[in-house]
Motif scaffolding. Structure first.
Motif, mmCIF file in Angstrom:
data_model
loop_
_atom_site.group_PDB
_atom_site.id
_atom_site.type_symbol
_atom_site.label_atom_id
_atom_site.label_comp_id
_atom_site.label_asym_id
_atom_site.label_seq_id
_atom_site.Cartn_x
_atom_site.Cartn_y
_atom_site.Cartn_z
ATOM 1 N N GLN A 116 -14.641 7.734 73.573
ATOM 2 C CA GLN A 116 -14.289 8.299 74.874
ATOM 3 C C GLN A 116 -12.892 7.829 75.217
ATOM 4 O OE1 GLN A 116 -17.146 7.700 77.961
ATOM 5 N NE2 GLN A 116 -16.015 8.908 79.418
ATOM 6 N N ARG A 117 -12.065 8.758 75.650
ATOM 7 C CA ARG A 117 -10.694 8.433 76.037
ATOM 8 C C ARG A 117 -10.648 8.164 77.526
ATOM 9 N NH1 ARG A 117 -6.908 9.825 71.858
ATOM 10 N NH2 ARG A 117 -8.095 9.310 70.012
ATOM 11 N N GLY A 118 -9.691 7.372 77.970
ATOM 12 C CA GLY A 118 -9.674 7.025 79.376
ATOM 13 C C GLY A 118 -8.318 6.943 80.015
ATOM 14 N N THR A 119 -7.471 6.019 79.608
ATOM 15 C CA THR A 119 -6.274 5.686 80.373
ATOM 16 C C THR A 119 -5.202 6.768 80.389
ATOM 17 O OG1 THR A 119 -5.300 4.537 78.489
ATOM 18 C CG2 THR A 119 -6.614 3.206 80.011
ATOM 19 N N THR A 120 -5.257 7.725 79.482
ATOM 20 C CA THR A 120 -4.238 8.779 79.445
ATOM 21 C C THR A 120 -4.838 10.159 79.697
ATOM 22 O OG1 THR A 120 -4.426 8.863 77.042
ATOM 23 C CG2 THR A 120 -2.674 7.477 77.957
ATOM 24 N N PHE A 121 -6.061 10.169 80.216
ATOM 25 C CA PHE A 121 -6.783 11.409 80.505
ATOM 26 C C PHE A 121 -7.466 11.290 81.863
ATOM 27 C CE2 PHE A 121 -6.472 11.071 75.970
ATOM 28 C CZ PHE A 121 -6.340 12.372 75.502
ATOM 29 N N ASP A 122 -7.680 12.416 82.518
ATOM 30 C CA ASP A 122 -8.501 12.475 83.727
ATOM 31 C C ASP A 122 -9.771 13.228 83.380
ATOM 32 O OD1 ASP A 122 -6.865 11.101 85.555
ATOM 33 O OD2 ASP A 122 -5.588 12.855 85.758
ATOM 34 N N GLY A 123 -10.914 12.742 83.848
ATOM 35 C CA GLY A 123 -12.192 13.342 83.523
ATOM 36 C C GLY A 123 -12.751 12.732 82.247
ATOM 37 N N THR A 124 -13.823 13.316 81.752
ATOM 38 C CA THR A 124 -14.469 12.800 80.545
ATOM 39 C C THR A 124 -13.945 13.545 79.324
ATOM 40 O OG1 THR A 124 -16.438 12.263 81.828
ATOM 41 C CG2 THR A 124 -16.688 12.363 79.439
ATOM 42 N N VAL A 125 -13.359 12.782 78.409
ATOM 43 C CA VAL A 125 -12.735 13.342 77.211
ATOM 44 C C VAL A 125 -13.160 12.490 76.020
ATOM 45 C CG1 VAL A 125 -10.547 13.870 76.069
ATOM 46 C CG2 VAL A 125 -10.752 14.140 78.545
ATOM 47 N N TRP A 126 -13.572 13.174 74.948
ATOM 48 C CA TRP A 126 -13.963 12.499 73.716
ATOM 49 C C TRP A 126 -13.011 12.900 72.595
ATOM 50 C CZ3 TRP A 126 -17.901 9.000 73.558
ATOM 51 C CH2 TRP A 126 -18.716 8.945 74.672
ATOM 52 N N ALA A 127 -12.686 11.946 71.722
ATOM 53 C CA ALA A 127 -11.831 12.219 70.559
ATOM 54 C C ALA A 127 -12.589 11.869 69.291
ATOM 55 C CB ALA A 127 -10.549 11.407 70.645
ATOM 56 N N ASP A 128 -12.556 12.771 68.336
ATOM 57 C CA ASP A 128 -13.179 12.573 67.039
ATOM 58 C C ASP A 128 -12.058 12.569 66.002
ATOM 59 O OD1 ASP A 128 -15.168 12.259 65.152
ATOM 60 O OD2 ASP A 128 -15.657 14.394 65.065
ATOM 61 N N PRO A 129 -11.721 11.405 65.450
ATOM 62 C CA PRO A 129 -10.608 11.334 64.502
ATOM 63 C C PRO A 129 -10.888 12.119 63.224
ATOM 64 C CG PRO A 129 -11.267 9.145 65.246
ATOM 65 C CD PRO A 129 -12.320 10.098 65.707
ATOM 66 N N VAL A 130 -9.954 12.952 62.860
ATOM 67 C CA VAL A 130 -10.011 13.680 61.597
ATOM 68 C C VAL A 130 -9.140 12.947 60.585
ATOM 69 C CG1 VAL A 130 -9.484 15.862 60.436
ATOM 70 C CG2 VAL A 130 -10.414 15.879 62.767
ATOM 71 N N LEU A 131 -7.919 12.601 61.012
ATOM 72 C CA LEU A 131 -6.982 11.851 60.181
ATOM 73 C C LEU A 131 -6.292 10.815 61.072
ATOM 74 C CD1 LEU A 131 -5.423 11.600 57.413
ATOM 75 C CD2 LEU A 131 -3.734 13.122 58.446
ATOM 76 N N PRO A 132 -6.668 9.539 60.934
ATOM 77 C CA PRO A 132 -5.960 8.517 61.709
ATOM 78 C C PRO A 132 -4.482 8.514 61.323
ATOM 79 C CG PRO A 132 -7.935 7.615 60.667
ATOM 80 C CD PRO A 132 -7.716 8.984 60.092
ATOM 81 N N ALA A 133 -3.655 7.923 62.144
ATOM 82 C CA ALA A 133 -2.204 7.934 61.937
ATOM 83 C C ALA A 133 -1.841 7.676 60.477
ATOM 84 C CB ALA A 133 -1.538 6.917 62.837
ATOM 85 N N THR A 134 -1.215 8.679 59.870
ATOM 86 C CA THR A 134 -0.772 8.619 58.480
ATOM 87 C C THR A 134 0.628 9.216 58.427
ATOM 88 O OG1 THR A 134 -3.045 8.885 57.683
ATOM 89 C CG2 THR A 134 -1.279 9.369 56.121
ATOM 90 N N ASP A 135 1.612 8.401 58.086
ATOM 91 C CA ASP A 135 2.995 8.872 57.991
ATOM 92 C C ASP A 135 3.440 9.587 59.267
ATOM 93 O OD1 ASP A 135 3.190 7.831 55.398
ATOM 94 O OD2 ASP A 135 2.501 9.707 54.498
ATOM 95 N N GLY A 136 2.996 9.090 60.420
ATOM 96 C CA GLY A 136 3.420 9.673 61.694
ATOM 97 C C GLY A 136 2.653 10.905 62.122
ATOM 98 N N VAL A 137 1.592 11.256 61.412
ATOM 99 C CA VAL A 137 0.766 12.417 61.762
ATOM 100 C C VAL A 137 -0.626 11.916 62.132
ATOM 101 C CG1 VAL A 137 -0.274 14.557 60.939
ATOM 102 C CG2 VAL A 137 2.033 13.929 60.195
ATOM 103 N N THR A 138 -1.136 12.379 63.273
ATOM 104 C CA THR A 138 -2.492 12.044 63.702
ATOM 105 C C THR A 138 -3.209 13.351 64.008
ATOM 106 O OG1 THR A 138 -1.711 9.991 64.692
ATOM 107 C CG2 THR A 138 -3.865 10.772 65.395
#
Length: 133
Positions: A15-37
């Motif tokens: 669950q994301r919080g500090t940079t979002f308003d409301g309830t937001v979920w993130a499911d990582p597909v590719l964690p930061a790799t060579d500057g791409v997320t």
């Protein structure tokens, strides 16, 4: 070369919080790799990002639901399944779900993300008013 089969190893939906308003979920597909997320982001109705910008740009691909994307100084634009958005490097913007719909999109972020203040209720309401037209 790196191949991620299915999803990133040890990835956890969070669950994301500090940079979002409301309830937001993130499911990582590719964690930061060579500057791409790459993340699949799920917004509940009314949830949205704060204003932000990406060092080398961002690509959003809407997979389900409806919502909004807005670049500073421009009117909000409605988003729906199949829409793809290119946000150029450094462009200040926000995106999120509509007032009565969830939204899911794949976010491909290039380079560093600079997070700023929350989207004002007035700016978000402008998107909802635009829906009425």
């Amino acid at each position: 070369m790196r191949i991620i089969r299915g999803r990133a190893p040890d990835a956890r939906t969070e669950q994301r919080g500090t940079t979002f308003d409301g309830t937001v979920w993130a499911d990582p597909v590719l964690p930061a790799t060579d500057g791409v997320t790459i993340n699949t982001i799920y917004f509940t109705p009314g949830a949205r990002t704060h204003w932000h910008r990406h060092e080398h740009g961002q690509i959003l691909q809407v997979t389900t639901g409806s919502g909004w994307v807005c670049s500073e100084g421009q009117p909000p634009e409605r988003l729906g399944p199949g829409d793809v958005v290119w946000v150029p490097p450094g462009e200040r913007h926000w995106h999120g779900a509509g007032e009565h719909s969830a939204l899911a999109h794949v976010a491909i972020s290039l380079g560093r993300t600079e997070w700023e203040e929350p989207v004002s209720e007035q700016d978000y309401r402008a998107a909802q008013a635009r829906r009425q037209r």
